[in-house]
Scaffold this motif. Structure first.
Motif, PDB file in Angstrom:
ATOM      1  N   ALA A 187      47.706  36.315  29.429  1.00 57.48           N
ATOM      2  CA  ALA A 187      46.391  35.548  29.175  1.00 57.48           C
ATOM      3  C   ALA A 187      45.310  36.773  29.175  1.00 57.48           C
ATOM      4  O   ALA A 187      44.408  36.497  28.374  1.00 57.48           O
ATOM      5  N   GLU A 188      45.401  37.546  30.017  1.00 61.10           N
ATOM      6  CA  GLU A 188      44.170  38.547  30.388  1.00 61.10           C
ATOM      7  C   GLU A 188      44.212  39.529  29.258  1.00 61.10           C
ATOM      8  O   GLU A 188      43.101  39.904  28.624  1.00 61.10           O
ATOM      9  N   VAL A 189      45.361  39.951  28.651  1.00 62.71           N
ATOM     10  CA  VAL A 189      45.228  40.835  27.484  1.00 62.71           C
ATOM     11  C   VAL A 189      44.750  40.111  26.379  1.00 62.71           C
ATOM     12  O   VAL A 189      44.228  40.629  25.460  1.00 62.71           O
ATOM     13  N   LEU A 190      45.165  39.103  26.006  1.00 63.87           N
ATOM     14  CA  LEU A 190      44.819  38.088  25.045  1.00 63.87           C
ATOM     15  C   LEU A 190      43.584  37.943  24.791  1.00 63.87           C
ATOM     16  O   LEU A 190      42.804  38.112  23.992  1.00 63.87           O
ATOM     17  N   GLN A 191      42.790  37.797  26.130  1.00 63.06           N
ATOM     18  CA  GLN A 191      41.340  37.618  26.211  1.00 63.06           C
ATOM     19  C   GLN A 191      40.591  38.919  25.875  1.00 63.06           C
ATOM     20  O   GLN A 191      39.538  38.894  25.262  1.00 63.06           O
ATOM     21  N   LEU A 198      44.164  48.756  30.219  1.00 57.18           N
ATOM     22  CA  LEU A 198      44.885  48.942  31.435  1.00 57.18           C
ATOM     23  C   LEU A 198      44.079  49.029  32.859  1.00 57.18           C
ATOM     24  O   LEU A 198      44.228  48.295  33.879  1.00 57.18           O
ATOM     25  N   PRO A 199      42.822  49.397  32.636  1.00 55.73           N
ATOM     26  CA  PRO A 199      42.031  49.575  33.917  1.00 55.73           C
ATOM     27  C   PRO A 199      41.534  47.939  34.303  1.00 55.73           C
ATOM     28  O   PRO A 199      41.325  47.592  35.316  1.00 55.73           O
ATOM     29  N   HIS A 200      41.493  47.088  33.167  1.00 59.81           N
ATOM     30  CA  HIS A 200      41.267  45.630  33.412  1.00 59.81           C
ATOM     31  C   HIS A 200      42.611  44.911  34.021  1.00 59.81           C
ATOM     32  O   HIS A 200      42.524  44.014  34.814  1.00 59.81           O
ATOM     33  N   LEU A 201      43.552  45.607  33.784  1.00 57.17           N
ATOM     34  CA  LEU A 201      45.105  44.865  34.376  1.00 57.17           C
ATOM     35  C   LEU A 201      45.472  45.527  35.672  1.00 57.17           C
ATOM     36  O   LEU A 201      45.929  44.823  36.366  1.00 57.17           O
ATOM     37  N   LYS A 202      44.884  46.739  36.078  1.00 59.72           N
ATOM     38  CA  LYS A 202      45.308  47.223  37.167  1.00 59.72           C
ATOM     39  C   LYS A 202      45.142  46.484  38.493  1.00 59.72           C
ATOM     40  O   LYS A 202      45.927  46.247  39.232  1.00 59.72           O
ATOM     41  N   PRO A 203      43.869  46.067  38.550  1.00 61.42           N
ATOM     42  CA  PRO A 203      43.726  45.183  39.858  1.00 61.42           C
ATOM     43  C   PRO A 203      44.785  43.819  39.751  1.00 61.42           C
ATOM     44  O   PRO A 203      45.086  43.315  40.921  1.00 61.42           O
ATOM     45  N   TYR A 219      37.942  43.623  43.896  1.00 69.54           N
ATOM     46  CA  TYR A 219      38.134  44.326  42.511  1.00 69.54           C
ATOM     47  C   TYR A 219      37.323  43.656  41.399  1.00 69.54           C
ATOM     48  O   TYR A 219      36.936  44.313  40.508  1.00 69.54           O
ATOM     49  N   ASP A 220      36.980  42.546  41.553  1.00 70.24           N
ATOM     50  CA  ASP A 220      36.007  41.836  40.822  1.00 70.24           C
ATOM     51  C   ASP A 220      34.666  42.163  40.833  1.00 70.24           C
ATOM     52  O   ASP A 220      33.991  41.844  41.871  1.00 70.24           O
ATOM     53  N   ALA A 277      29.363  43.513  24.873  1.00 70.67           N
ATOM     54  CA  ALA A 277      29.537  44.769  23.911  1.00 70.67           C
ATOM     55  C   ALA A 277      29.897  46.031  24.652  1.00 70.67           C
ATOM     56  O   ALA A 277      30.128  46.951  24.352  1.00 70.67           O
ATOM     57  N   VAL A 278      29.656  45.814  26.088  1.00 71.34           N
ATOM     58  CA  VAL A 278      29.923  46.898  27.203  1.00 71.34           C
ATOM     59  C   VAL A 278      31.020  46.584  28.012  1.00 71.34           C
ATOM     60  O   VAL A 278      31.138  45.440  28.385  1.00 71.34           O
ATOM     61  N   ASN A 279      31.881  47.403  28.252  1.00 70.32           N
ATOM     62  CA  ASN A 279      33.044  47.210  29.388  1.00 70.32           C
ATOM     63  C   ASN A 279      32.516  47.278  30.764  1.00 70.32           C
ATOM     64  O   ASN A 279      31.849  47.859  31.127  1.00 70.32           O
ATOM     65  N   PRO A 280      32.632  45.864  31.272  1.00 73.45           N
ATOM     66  CA  PRO A 280      32.087  45.920  32.635  1.00 73.45           C
ATOM     67  C   PRO A 280      32.581  46.858  33.782  1.00 73.45           C
ATOM     68  O   PRO A 280      31.985  46.982  34.942  1.00 73.45           O
ATOM     69  N   ARG A 281      33.542  47.385  33.534  1.00 74.10           N
ATOM     70  CA  ARG A 281      34.321  48.326  34.427  1.00 74.10           C
ATOM     71  C   ARG A 281      34.178  49.796  33.979  1.00 74.10           C
ATOM     72  O   ARG A 281      34.622  50.889  34.619  1.00 74.10           O
ATOM     73  N   TRP A 282      33.195  50.041  33.151  1.00 75.21           N
ATOM     74  CA  TRP A 282      32.836  51.433  32.658  1.00 75.21           C
ATOM     75  C   TRP A 282      31.214  51.627  33.213  1.00 75.21           C
ATOM     76  O   TRP A 282      30.309  50.897  33.022  1.00 75.21           O
ATOM     77  N   GLN A 283      31.144  52.982  33.920  1.00 70.51           N
ATOM     78  CA  GLN A 283      29.691  53.319  33.966  1.00 70.51           C
ATOM     79  C   GLN A 283      29.105  53.480  32.663  1.00 70.51           C
ATOM     80  O   GLN A 283      29.696  54.062  31.635  1.00 70.51           O
TER      81      GLN A 283
END
Lengths: 287, 201
Positions: A167-171, A197-202, A280-281, B85-91
């Motif tokens: 679901a996370e990747v689809l989004q 991947l950085p979004h999936l890591k946590p 992490y969020d 439009a920006v990645n929330p986990r990027w500076q």
């Protein structure tokens, strides 16, 4: 005037630990526990497990802090051994489970419609059958014992995390910043490794940490039911199921301390996983 | 040389048609205004032109060729919602340099504070984020810029500052622009011609 001033002040003094401190404390506790477990398993090992018929069924005392069982074995040594065994099984099973979940989740989300249908169907299938029944069946197929337990727990714990990662990747795949990244000339692989991947890591780390207590509990459960580890190994499940025979004779310490130790370990990793998820969020990190 | 939409029709899934047989052409150096009531397809048209969506019928072409499927896209879109439009986990520094490395003068002209580069997106306002999105879209490979309500969330002074910077770059490099806005005065002020989408299709 004075009372108005002191009220918020006292409140902030009494404030509980914030989430970061709480998490650090849990990590420190978990690390200490693991250290004690490993050290204890090495030092207390053989000696404490030997049968000593002169010291049978002794309640907790200074010499035997957790008492002894009906064969005069030290319950402290058995509990420590049992926990370290459970820990090993949990670690292996949760690790492999999380890896399976990552591979299947990515494959389902990025690998086309047919693959997605198959994997989603598999997830539903595994979630529809009660865990315990499935673990017993799989453990049986793999010939029981340690490898049976690990296989059983591993093969039943991936579906929930798979569904979450898919679901996370689809989004993410259709997120605005991913589309922009492609327009800025970045390749699919670059987007997958730098954006996805950085979004999936946590999710993966937290998923693993939350799988871990589950795996331990299920290992103990099927061992308790007699389908898991052999009775000669001092697993927590074995200790608990044996102690059932002696509970009516008043030997409460046989079940109480090993059970409590299992509960503490499971709950600690549960709390750790939950706290890490919130930290992490970025939206809840500063609360 | 123009960016063209030829007989473009579009709808989401099997919903109602949003655009039907639409024709549009933007020349290099030309600034075209796009107006119309809410929900008439302004954003959809901009997304189609930047290849964020694919038209159900018709073609989007640049110099008579379809837009490249990979590599830096010569048509860049600045959307209405910079926070998506920006990645929330990027500076912000990483976001700014995702496509190319913008020079100091552009950052200065857009009013991007050096302090912001080390911050996370949730620590900046939408207006501040939008400046990064504008800078990011002005790469050397950009030939057409689609500004979809680019400055709606900003105050008047900042709007003027950003538009001046963008228009100067557009004039220097002969960028073609499509400007979508509800702000009639803005459109009249900066655009060479205007399209009313409600009557066009």
């Amino acid at each position: 005037m004075n009372s108005v001033n002191t009220l918020p002040c006292r409140n902030s003094n009494r404030r509980r630990l914030n989430r970061r401190q709480h998490t650090l404390l849990t990590i420190a506790l978990a690390a200490t526990l693991l250290f004690v477990l490993l050290g204890g398993a090495l030092f207390l090992g053989e000696e404490g497990l030997s049968v000593n018929l002169n010291h049978r069924n002794m309640p907790p005392s200074l010499a035997y802090p957790l008492g002894t069982d009906w064969l005069g074995r030290d319950m402290l040594a058995r509990t420590v051994q049992g926990l370290s065994l459970s820990f090993g099984v949990g670690l292996t099973a949760a690790g492999i489970s999380a890896f399976i979940a990552l591979v299947l989740g990515l494959a389902a989300a990025l690998g086309g419609k047919r693959l997605d249908t198959i994997i989603t169907w598999l997830v539903d299938l595994f979630l529809a059958v009660p865990h315990l029944v499935l673990i017993i069946l799989i453990a049986f197929v793999f010939g029981g014992g340690l490898q049976g337990v690990i296989a059983g727990v591993t093969l039943t714990h991936w579906p929930a995390l798979t569904r979450l990662l898919r679901a996370e990747v689809l989004q993410l795949r259709s997120a605005e910043f991913v589309l922009v990244s492609r327009r800025l000339g970045r390749s699919r692989w670059w987007v997958a490794t730098r954006h996805l991947l950085p979004h999936l890591k946590p999710q993966l780390l937290v998923g693993f940490l939350l799988l871990f207590p589950h795996a331990i509990l299920h290992e103990a459960a099927i061992t308790f039911l007699g389908f898991g580890l052999s009775p000669h190994r001092p697993a927590i499940g074995v200790i608990l199921s044996e102690s059932m025979h002696y509970l009516s004779a008043g030997s409460w310490w046989l079940a109480f301390f090993p059970g409590l130790a299992l509960l503490v370990m499971v709950r600690m990793f549960d709390i750790l996983g939950d706290n890490l998820r919130l930290l992490y969020d970025p939206r809840s990190a500063r609360e | 040389m123009p960016l063209e939409a030829i007989n473009v029709s579009f709808r989401y899934k099997s919903g109602p048609w949003i655009l039907r047989d639409l024709n549009l052409s933007i020349l290099p150096g030309e600034i075209v205004g796009l107006t119309g009531p809410s929900g008439c397809g302004k954003t959809t048209l901009a997304r189609l032109l930047a290849a964020f969506e694919r038209p159900e019928a018709g073609r989007i072409t640049l110099d008579g060729q379809p837009l490249p499927a990979s590599g830096y896209c010569p048509v860049q879109l600045i959307s209405q919602h910079p926070e998506q439009a920006v990645n929330p986990r990027w500076q912000m520094l990483d976001t700014l340099r995702e496509g190319y490395i913008p020079d100091e003068s552009l950052l200065l002209a857009l009013g991007i504070n050096n302090e912001w580069l080390k911050r996370w997106p949730n620590e900046l306002s939408a207006g501040e984020l939008q400046r990064f999105c504008v800078a990011r879209a002005l790469g050397p490979g950009t030939r057409y810029l689609l500004a979809d309500e680019m400055t709606t969330m900003l105050d008047a002074v900042t709007q003027a500052q950003i538009w001046q910077a963008v228009l100067r770059v557009a004039a220097e490099r002969r960028l073609g622009m499509l400007v979508t806005s509800h702000d009639e005065k803005l459109i009249q002020r900066i655009c060479h011609r205007m399209i009313d989408l409600a009557n066009a299709s």
